[in-house]
Design a protein around this motif. Sequence first.
Motif, short mmCIF file in Angstrom:
data_model
loop_
_atom_site.label_atom_id
_atom_site.label_comp_id
_atom_site.label_asym_id
_atom_site.label_seq_id
_atom_site.Cartn_x
_atom_site.Cartn_y
_atom_site.Cartn_z
N ARG A 237 0.83 -1.20 0.00
CA ARG A 237 0.00 0.00 0.00
C ARG A 237 0.87 1.25 0.00
NH1 ARG A 237 -5.47 -0.21 1.64
NH2 ARG A 237 -6.20 -2.34 1.95
N THR A 238 0.38 2.26 -0.70
CA THR A 238 0.99 3.59 -0.67
C THR A 238 -0.10 4.58 -0.26
OG1 THR A 238 0.44 4.18 -2.96
CG2 THR A 238 2.46 2.89 -2.61
N GLU A 239 0.27 5.82 -0.13
CA GLU A 239 -0.73 6.84 0.23
C GLU A 239 -1.76 7.01 -0.88
OE1 GLU A 239 -2.68 9.27 2.71
OE2 GLU A 239 -0.92 8.06 3.21
N HIS A 240 -1.37 6.70 -2.11
CA HIS A 240 -2.25 6.97 -3.25
C HIS A 240 -2.76 5.70 -3.94
CE1 HIS A 240 -1.23 11.15 -2.81
NE2 HIS A 240 0.04 10.83 -2.81
N GLY A 241 -2.42 4.52 -3.41
CA GLY A 241 -2.86 3.28 -4.04
C GLY A 241 -2.03 2.11 -3.57
N PHE A 242 -1.48 1.37 -4.55
CA PHE A 242 -0.63 0.23 -4.17
C PHE A 242 0.37 -0.06 -5.29
CE2 PHE A 242 -4.22 -1.57 -6.41
CZ PHE A 242 -3.73 -2.63 -7.14
N ASP A 243 1.47 -0.70 -4.88
CA ASP A 243 2.53 -1.10 -5.79
C ASP A 243 2.61 -2.62 -5.86
OD1 ASP A 243 3.12 1.59 -5.94
OD2 ASP A 243 4.96 1.47 -4.74
N THR A 244 3.01 -3.14 -7.00
CA THR A 244 3.21 -4.57 -7.20
C THR A 244 4.11 -4.73 -8.42
OG1 THR A 244 2.08 -6.70 -7.44
CG2 THR A 244 1.12 -4.84 -8.63
N LEU A 245 4.28 -5.96 -8.88
CA LEU A 245 4.98 -6.23 -10.14
C LEU A 245 4.47 -7.55 -10.69
CD1 LEU A 245 7.16 -5.50 -12.24
CD2 LEU A 245 8.77 -6.87 -10.88
N ASP A 246 3.95 -7.50 -11.90
CA ASP A 246 3.49 -8.71 -12.57
C ASP A 246 4.66 -9.67 -12.74
OD1 ASP A 246 2.93 -10.46 -15.00
OD2 ASP A 246 0.99 -9.48 -14.77
N GLN A 247 4.43 -10.95 -12.45
CA GLN A 247 5.51 -11.93 -12.51
C GLN A 247 5.29 -13.00 -13.59
OE1 GLN A 247 5.52 -12.68 -8.17
NE2 GLN A 247 7.57 -11.81 -8.17
N GLU A 248 4.66 -12.57 -14.68
CA GLU A 248 4.53 -13.35 -15.92
C GLU A 248 3.49 -14.46 -15.88
OE1 GLU A 248 5.89 -12.56 -18.71
OE2 GLU A 248 7.66 -11.38 -18.23
N LEU A 249 3.53 -15.32 -14.88
CA LEU A 249 2.68 -16.51 -14.86
C LEU A 249 1.23 -16.15 -14.57
CD1 LEU A 249 2.96 -19.62 -15.11
CD2 LEU A 249 3.15 -19.68 -12.61
N ASP A 250 0.30 -16.83 -15.25
CA ASP A 250 -1.13 -16.60 -15.05
C ASP A 250 -1.87 -17.93 -15.08
OD1 ASP A 250 -1.05 -13.58 -15.34
OD2 ASP A 250 -0.28 -14.18 -17.29
N LEU A 251 -3.05 -17.94 -14.47
CA LEU A 251 -3.90 -19.14 -14.44
C LEU A 251 -5.31 -18.72 -14.84
CD1 LEU A 251 -4.02 -22.18 -13.64
CD2 LEU A 251 -4.67 -21.43 -11.34
N LEU A 252 -5.89 -19.41 -15.83
CA LEU A 252 -7.22 -19.09 -16.32
C LEU A 252 -8.22 -20.09 -15.76
CD1 LEU A 252 -6.30 -18.47 -20.07
CD2 LEU A 252 -6.37 -16.82 -18.20
N LEU A 253 -9.29 -19.56 -15.15
CA LEU A 253 -10.34 -20.38 -14.54
C LEU A 253 -11.65 -20.08 -15.26
CD1 LEU A 253 -9.49 -19.63 -10.79
CD2 LEU A 253 -8.60 -21.49 -12.20
N PRO A 254 -12.05 -20.89 -16.25
CA PRO A 254 -13.26 -20.60 -17.02
C PRO A 254 -14.52 -20.58 -16.15
CG PRO A 254 -11.90 -22.23 -18.15
CD PRO A 254 -11.33 -22.06 -16.77
N ALA A 255 -15.46 -19.73 -16.52
CA ALA A 255 -16.70 -19.56 -15.75
C ALA A 255 -17.53 -20.83 -15.72
CB ALA A 255 -17.53 -18.42 -16.35
N ASP A 256 -17.42 -21.66 -16.76
CA ASP A 256 -18.27 -22.85 -16.85
C ASP A 256 -17.73 -24.03 -16.05
OD1 ASP A 256 -16.10 -23.71 -18.31
OD2 ASP A 256 -17.18 -23.83 -20.23
N GLY A 257 -16.63 -23.81 -15.32
CA GLY A 257 -16.09 -24.89 -14.49
C GLY A 257 -15.21 -25.87 -15.23
N SER A 258 -14.94 -25.61 -16.51
CA SER A 258 -14.04 -26.50 -17.25
C SER A 258 -12.62 -26.35 -16.70
CB SER A 258 -14.10 -26.19 -18.75
OG SER A 258 -13.79 -24.84 -19.00
N PRO A 259 -11.72 -27.29 -17.03
CA PRO A 259 -10.40 -27.31 -16.40
C PRO A 259 -9.63 -25.98 -16.53
CG PRO A 259 -10.78 -29.33 -17.62
CD PRO A 259 -11.91 -28.41 -17.95
N TYR A 260 -8.89 -25.67 -15.48
CA TYR A 260 -8.06 -24.46 -15.52
C TYR A 260 -6.91 -24.65 -16.51
CZ TYR A 260 -5.10 -27.03 -12.15
OH TYR A 260 -4.31 -27.97 -11.53
#
Length: 196
Positions: free
Chosen positions: A108-131
Amino acid sequence: MGNRLFSAHEVIVRREILDGREWMVYPVRVVEDTGDLLAVHLAQGTPLTFGPGPFRWGPHPWTAFEPYWQSEGVLQLQRPGDGYSVWARYSGGEFTGWYVNFQEPMRRTEHGFDTLDQELDLLLPADGSPYRWKDEDHFAERHRSGGFTDEEAAAVREAAASVVELVEGRGGWWERWRDWRAPQGWEVPGAVPLTA
């Protein structure tokens, strides 16, 4: 500094910090901030601001596109200490699934927040099909080339394993947000200048 809770509807700043400087910055609107959860909305058309570099990873890959969030707006959910955030994605206003964005724990900062994307992602479909995993090769290459230390890469893998455990146990804490939609009339926030 950086410990206050943000008010609902307040526009705050999400910054990706690389090499101690702003790599990418954009405004988001607060949906809810309980201290244990910060929910923000990134609107379609939101201006993106990129740091001039040089950075050890080079320029942000999105600098190749128009500097605006192109997709439909997304809801971003993050909790203190988590090495990931969970984004609700939509098409035509309909929920299409969750996108788990592995990133440095928010600071957290006074005006929001800091982070850094670390490349990896996981997709979770709405219909419950495999991630499905996304950008595994980018993550592995970033680690191999020294962009991530062994400790950083291990932290991302640990966060990924914890999310998979939640998903496979049907215990995603983010599910209560499935029916949320951005209120009509929310304006797209203006560009955020670099500060670092």
